[in-house]
Write a protein that holds these residues in place. Sequence first.
Motif, PDB file in Angstrom:
ATOM      1  N   LEU A   1      -0.973  -6.542  -8.641  1.00  0.00           N
ATOM      2  CA  LEU A   1      -1.040  -5.178  -8.839  1.00  0.00           C
ATOM      3  C   LEU A   1      -0.171  -4.440  -8.457  1.00  0.00           C
ATOM      4  O   LEU A   1       0.462  -3.445  -8.734  1.00  0.00           O
ATOM      5  N   ALA A   2      -0.498  -4.672  -7.185  1.00  0.00           N
ATOM      6  CA  ALA A   2       0.494  -3.872  -5.904  1.00  0.00           C
ATOM      7  C   ALA A   2       2.195  -4.250  -5.919  1.00  0.00           C
ATOM      8  O   ALA A   2       2.779  -2.639  -6.511  1.00  0.00           O
ATOM      9  N   GLN A   3       2.491  -4.895  -6.383  1.00  0.00           N
ATOM     10  CA  GLN A   3       3.270  -5.403  -7.420  1.00  0.00           C
ATOM     11  C   GLN A   3       4.018  -4.703  -8.068  1.00  0.00           C
ATOM     12  O   GLN A   3       5.497  -4.264  -8.133  1.00  0.00           O
ATOM     13  N   ALA A   4       3.993  -4.728  -9.569  1.00  0.00           N
ATOM     14  CA  ALA A   4       3.441  -4.477 -10.190  1.00  0.00           C
ATOM     15  C   ALA A   4       3.708  -2.140 -10.535  1.00  0.00           C
ATOM     16  O   ALA A   4       4.475  -2.628 -10.480  1.00  0.00           O
ATOM     17  N   CYS A   5       3.052  -2.224  -9.455  1.00  0.00           N
ATOM     18  CA  CYS A   5       2.699  -0.346  -9.659  1.00  0.00           C
ATOM     19  C   CYS A   5       4.285  -0.419  -8.832  1.00  0.00           C
ATOM     20  O   CYS A   5       5.232   0.411  -8.847  1.00  0.00           O
ATOM     21  N   ARG A   6       4.708  -0.700  -7.490  1.00  0.00           N
ATOM     22  CA  ARG A   6       5.491  -0.539  -6.645  1.00  0.00           C
ATOM     23  C   ARG A   6       7.409  -0.438  -8.102  1.00  0.00           C
ATOM     24  O   ARG A   6       7.710  -0.409  -7.718  1.00  0.00           O
TER      25      ARG A   6
ATOM     26  N   PRO B   1       2.061   7.284  -2.412  1.00  0.00           N
ATOM     27  CA  PRO B   1       0.347   7.752  -2.428  1.00  0.00           C
ATOM     28  C   PRO B   1      -1.019   6.601  -2.680  1.00  0.00           C
ATOM     29  O   PRO B   1      -1.732   6.558  -2.009  1.00  0.00           O
ATOM     30  N   ASN B   2       0.300   5.895  -3.647  1.00  0.00           N
ATOM     31  CA  ASN B   2      -1.326   4.496  -4.004  1.00  0.00           C
ATOM     32  C   ASN B   2      -1.185   3.709  -3.121  1.00  0.00           C
ATOM     33  O   ASN B   2      -1.872   3.324  -2.748  1.00  0.00           O
ATOM     34  N   TRP B   3      -0.084   3.825  -1.956  1.00  0.00           N
ATOM     35  CA  TRP B   3      -0.635   2.557  -0.923  1.00  0.00           C
ATOM     36  C   TRP B   3      -1.744   3.538   0.174  1.00  0.00           C
ATOM     37  O   TRP B   3      -2.221   2.812   0.197  1.00  0.00           O
ATOM     38  N   LEU B   4      -1.267   4.778   0.207  1.00  0.00           N
ATOM     39  CA  LEU B   4      -2.021   5.136   1.332  1.00  0.00           C
ATOM     40  C   LEU B   4      -3.019   5.644   0.959  1.00  0.00           C
ATOM     41  O   LEU B   4      -4.786   4.712   0.731  1.00  0.00           O
ATOM     42  N   ALA B   5      -3.740   5.709  -0.801  1.00  0.00           N
ATOM     43  CA  ALA B   5      -5.360   5.656  -1.483  1.00  0.00           C
ATOM     44  C   ALA B   5      -6.353   4.242  -1.412  1.00  0.00           C
ATOM     45  O   ALA B   5      -7.211   4.126  -0.876  1.00  0.00           O
ATOM     46  N   CYS B   6      -4.943   3.055  -1.450  1.00  0.00           N
ATOM     47  CA  CYS B   6      -5.628   1.560  -1.419  1.00  0.00           C
ATOM     48  C   CYS B   6      -6.271   1.621   0.302  1.00  0.00           C
ATOM     49  O   CYS B   6      -7.407   0.818   0.283  1.00  0.00           O
TER      50      CYS B   6
ATOM     51  N   LEU C   1      -7.971 -10.105   2.948  1.00  0.00           N
ATOM     52  CA  LEU C   1      -6.717 -10.134   2.478  1.00  0.00           C
ATOM     53  C   LEU C   1      -6.619  -9.048   1.087  1.00  0.00           C
ATOM     54  O   LEU C   1      -5.587  -9.317   1.040  1.00  0.00           O
ATOM     55  N   ALA C   2      -7.249  -8.430   0.637  1.00  0.00           N
ATOM     56  CA  ALA C   2      -6.953  -7.079  -0.338  1.00  0.00           C
ATOM     57  C   ALA C   2      -5.853  -6.774   1.044  1.00  0.00           C
ATOM     58  O   ALA C   2      -4.863  -5.400  -0.102  1.00  0.00           O
ATOM     59  N   GLY C   3      -6.074  -5.655   1.879  1.00  0.00           N
ATOM     60  CA  GLY C   3      -5.559  -4.983   2.517  1.00  0.00           C
ATOM     61  C   GLY C   3      -3.914  -6.145   2.969  1.00  0.00           C
ATOM     62  O   GLY C   3      -2.631  -5.330   2.954  1.00  0.00           O
ATOM     63  N   GLN C   4      -3.743  -6.767   2.839  1.00  0.00           N
ATOM     64  CA  GLN C   4      -2.297  -7.410   3.508  1.00  0.00           C
ATOM     65  C   GLN C   4      -1.190  -8.028   1.914  1.00  0.00           C
ATOM     66  O   GLN C   4      -0.446  -7.309   1.783  1.00  0.00           O
ATOM     67  N   VAL C   5      -2.775  -7.515   0.573  1.00  0.00           N
ATOM     68  CA  VAL C   5      -1.455  -7.616  -0.539  1.00  0.00           C
ATOM     69  C   VAL C   5      -1.320  -6.180  -0.635  1.00  0.00           C
ATOM     70  O   VAL C   5      -0.390  -6.037  -1.241  1.00  0.00           O
ATOM     71  N   VAL C   6      -2.267  -5.384  -0.531  1.00  0.00           N
ATOM     72  CA  VAL C   6      -1.431  -3.762  -1.075  1.00  0.00           C
ATOM     73  C   VAL C   6      -0.081  -3.594  -0.018  1.00  0.00           C
ATOM     74  O   VAL C   6       0.661  -3.054  -0.580  1.00  0.00           O
ATOM     75  N   MET C   7      -0.274  -3.858   1.359  1.00  0.00           N
ATOM     76  CA  MET C   7       0.756  -3.359   2.290  1.00  0.00           C
ATOM     77  C   MET C   7       1.926  -3.685   1.912  1.00  0.00           C
ATOM     78  O   MET C   7       3.170  -3.717   1.819  1.00  0.00           O
ATOM     79  N   GLU C   8       1.576  -5.780   2.158  1.00  0.00           N
ATOM     80  CA  GLU C   8       3.068  -6.370   1.203  1.00  0.00           C
ATOM     81  C   GLU C   8       3.226  -5.813   0.165  1.00  0.00           C
ATOM     82  O   GLU C   8       4.582  -6.284  -0.537  1.00  0.00           O
ATOM     83  N   GLY C   9       2.540  -5.490  -1.504  1.00  0.00           N
ATOM     84  CA  GLY C   9       2.881  -5.049  -2.082  1.00  0.00           C
ATOM     85  C   GLY C   9       3.658  -3.802  -2.876  1.00  0.00           C
ATOM     86  O   GLY C   9       4.849  -3.366  -3.444  1.00  0.00           O
ATOM     87  N   PHE C  10       2.885  -3.148  -1.872  1.00  0.00           N
ATOM     88  CA  PHE C  10       3.353  -1.577  -2.080  1.00  0.00           C
ATOM     89  C   PHE C  10       4.523  -1.284  -1.566  1.00  0.00           C
ATOM     90  O   PHE C  10       5.496  -0.519  -1.651  1.00  0.00           O
ATOM     91  N   MET C  11       4.528  -1.771   0.021  1.00  0.00           N
ATOM     92  CA  MET C  11       5.310  -1.254   0.856  1.00  0.00           C
ATOM     93  C   MET C  11       6.859  -2.160   2.001  1.00  0.00           C
ATOM     94  O   MET C  11       7.486  -1.980   2.232  1.00  0.00           O
ATOM     95  N   HIS C  12       6.115  -3.376   0.975  1.00  0.00           N
ATOM     96  CA  HIS C  12       6.976  -4.719   1.820  1.00  0.00           C
ATOM     97  C   HIS C  12       7.462  -4.992   3.247  1.00  0.00           C
ATOM     98  O   HIS C  12       8.237  -5.217   3.825  1.00  0.00           O
TER      99      HIS C  12
END
Length: 493
Positions: free
Chosen positions: A130-135, A145-150, A377-388
Amino acid sequence: MVWLFKLYENCRNDLLINRQVKFLGRCWMSDVSIVADVTGLNGSPSLDGLHHSVPVPPASAGFWRQWRAFSGPAFLVGVGYMDPGNWGTDLQAGATYRYDLLWVVALASLMAVVMQLIAARLGVVLGKDLAQACRDFYPKWTRWPNWLACEAAIAACDLAEVLGSAVALNLLFGIPLFWAVIITAFDVLLLLALQGLGMRMIEAVILVLVGTIGGCYAVEIFVLPQTQPDFLDMGRAMLTPTLGKDGMVVLAIGIIGATVMPHNLYLHSALVQSRRVNTDAPAIRRAIRFNSLDTVAALSVAFLVNAAILVLAAMVFHGRDGVTVRDGVTFTFGEETDWIRVAYLTLAPLLGTAAASTLFAIALLASGQSSTITGTLAGQVVMEGFMHWRLRPWVRRLVTRSVAIVPAIVIIGLRGDGSVTDLLVLSQVVLALQLPLAMFPLLHFTSSRARMGQFRNGWFLLGAGWLSAVLITALDFYGLPDALRKAWVVMVG
């Protein structure tokens, strides 16, 4: 030129060949690598070491062999639906209204099943979380803002796990709560060891922890005679929903708000990609089917655990204004009751056995530890997905746990052990604010024919998904003003 060469050496494994590079940042620390931002195409997958790491048998293999290969991701997600943050609302509901809000637990679990089914579908079909799709599909300005909220939501959820694990250590071993909170920081070693052993080992450990929780409650409800419920009354409560008593609506909102966790939607869409699935339509259809079975099974277990917590509280506490434990200390039940601590301390004298209270604390510790693994694991997903951005697992764990521990240490240090409930209020406020930012993009992507093709949401998932998202959001924000007032009181003392 030297730093450019070093940058290339550190980042080359994350670059895609023959893709247009729009921006490269400098790798400013040895534990971080920056993935190239590519035009219109995927970057490296999230949880790279686990991605496509689990082979699946051919379609000709038997049902059980295929189901075993696909099962696991939903159980990692499912622990988030029985974390310590859920325990307080379930305990309060059972103690105050007996079985009357059991139907709310069932409804919340059903909505959670719908949202997780959709999250799994997104990951299988698009090959993106989902994070990659949003990006990739939303404007660039939404990334930060999406990454910080996550990140705020994950830290808030981790706060509940910190408190649950710390309370369990305090109750089992007598460790002061302040020091028990600090000890929870060292569970980073557990996660680091597990990620080094692979996806199936992580799933196996989580399954053992979930089984521990379920086994503890099975003993309390089906074995100990003092806590065996009236199953006929439970069935009637499930089939006759009511919100007629004072305070029921607020507590029902709390149950629903504490059930659907936003970070689980990001995590599930990434974890399903750990299976090595072909990209042809029959293979995708098969993966969706077995991931759906995995989701229903895992969240059914989560529902049974949450229902068991409510039923146990109904059997032990309902109809009482308070209880007195063996050492003469009296607990009076009210809005500010720390139900987790009261449940443990009062079970032994009320039931005439120490087994129930010990089982309760063991289940609480298992809940906190299993949830903390999936939260990282969720933290890794959103950081890598939104911000690479990529952090080594132990660095990521320390960052997440530090953000959660600092407010816990400060508030507990200043206000004592009685502030656990207040901290849980803070965590639920943050989760309620972030939840729509996860649900509505998920539904937007999976309802689109352009994105999902023939695998977009059907009429049932479409209707149930949007209805669940609107209802959950409305209920969260309905109860938000009161929660914000309580959170302000917590912060200013």
